[in-house]
Design a protein around this motif. Structure first.
Motif: not given
Length: 331
Positions: A112-119, A300-308
């Motif tokens: 987690p020190n390098k980047a957020p989890h989703s990265a 970087h860019e992310e499109t994050i959708v909530e919910g499994f």
């Protein structure tokens, strides 16, 4: 209970929600040597469409009535494996399940020190690795060359463009909306952009944006845009075939122009690329990408959708161009 998403049907043409099955099963418990994982971030990628077909390919097809899978960042919620502790985060190829057990084989810990989890599903995951390694292996980028990128606002394309700028190239991106073109220029540093949805003649549009011709074309879409890029390719040009999303949902392969003459006359290299063939290079690639990320040389860019339960819809939305950057589901 444990929620699971399975492949219910093999789609003909564009996949639909009805091709997926939402099921429940008992929450598993780890045996000795195993860990219990809870999915936190799920990657949805165009290549998964190919695995929905029952055909031989570079990776096994999904089985009907069995869980889908992709790269997932998960938290270790219980461990009976000395290599992992409760609270560790890992990423790797995992099932579309809220909870699952694993021996830990094939999983890598998230720093987690390098980047957020989703990265670790995007810029430091398979998409970032794809961009970096393919350019290193095939493109042989030289300062002052012109790099043309299709699917340029997506996770792979946006990283390719930024690496091109680091290497001193004139970088032109192709995307499907003016908002995406603005993102490419303002956030990712592209020099020019082409909106293929509002362009009547792609060959002319590429020629205008690339006045010195195209030295390297990074292809994420295939089809007509590939044809137009080849019409502008320079002597000793290189074409990296990374994806062909324009063809993934076609029931029959469309007939296109014959480009053998261009390839011969201009001695063009055209090569397909599969990141899984280069696992031995992952460590060095992640190290370089993480360094550039920390130095602010790439973003970087992310499109994050909530919910499994929204994972299938997020996957379908990729084919409608609804994502900017990496499409990720936060479970």
């Amino acid at each position: 209970m444990n929620n699971v998403i399975k492949l219910a049907n093999r789609p003909e043409g564009e996949p639909q929600l009805s091709d997926f099955e939402f099921a429940t099963e008992d929450k598993p418990s780890p045996n000795d040597g195993e860990i219990l994982l809870e999915s936190k971030y799920i990657s949805v990628d165009p290549y998964l469409r190919g695995r929905m077909r029952d055909v031989e390919s570079y990776i096994d097809p999904f089985q009907l009535n069995e869980p889908m899978e992709s790269t997932i960042v998960a938290e270790v919620v219980e461990s009976k494996n000395s290599n992992f502790e409760k609270g560790d985060f890992v990423f790797g190829m995992l099932k579309w399940k809220e909870f699952q057990v694993s021996s830990g084989t094939g999983l890598n810990k998230v720093d987690p020190n390098k980047a957020p989890h989703s990265a670790y599903l995007g810029i430091l995951g398979l998409t970032g690795l794809t961009a970096y390694i393919s350019l290193e292996k095939i493109a042989d980028l030289k300062e002052g060359e012109t790099l043309l990128v299709s699917g340029a606002s997506g996770a792979v394309g946006s990283t390719v463009g930024q690496i091109g700028k680091i290497r001193g190239c004139h970088v032109v991106g192709i995307a499907g909306s003016d908002d995406k073109l603005a993102l490419m220029k303002e956030k990712f540093g592209f020099d020019e952009g082409i909106n293929y949805k509002t362009t009547d003649n792609m060959t002319e549009a590429i020629a205008k944006a690339c006045p010195n011709g195209v030295d390297v074309y990074y292809d994420n879409v295939g089809g007509d845009i590939l044809d137009s890029a080849l019409n502008n390719i320079n002597k000793n040009g290189r074409v990296i075939n990374c994806g062909a999303i324009s063809l993934y949902n076609e029931k029959e392969v469309p007939q296109g122009p014959r480009h053998e003459g261009i390839l011969v006359k201009k001695t063009v290299l055209m090569q397909g690329f599969l990141v899984r063939d280069h696992a031995k290079d992952f460590g060095n690639a992640i190290q370089q990408l993480a360094q550039w990320l920390q130095e602010g040389k790439i973003t970087h860019e992310e499109t994050i959708v909530e919910g499994f339960k929204n994972t299938p819809q997020a996957f379908l939305d990729i084919f409608k161009g609804k994502n900017k950057g990496k499409m990720v589901v936060k479970a």
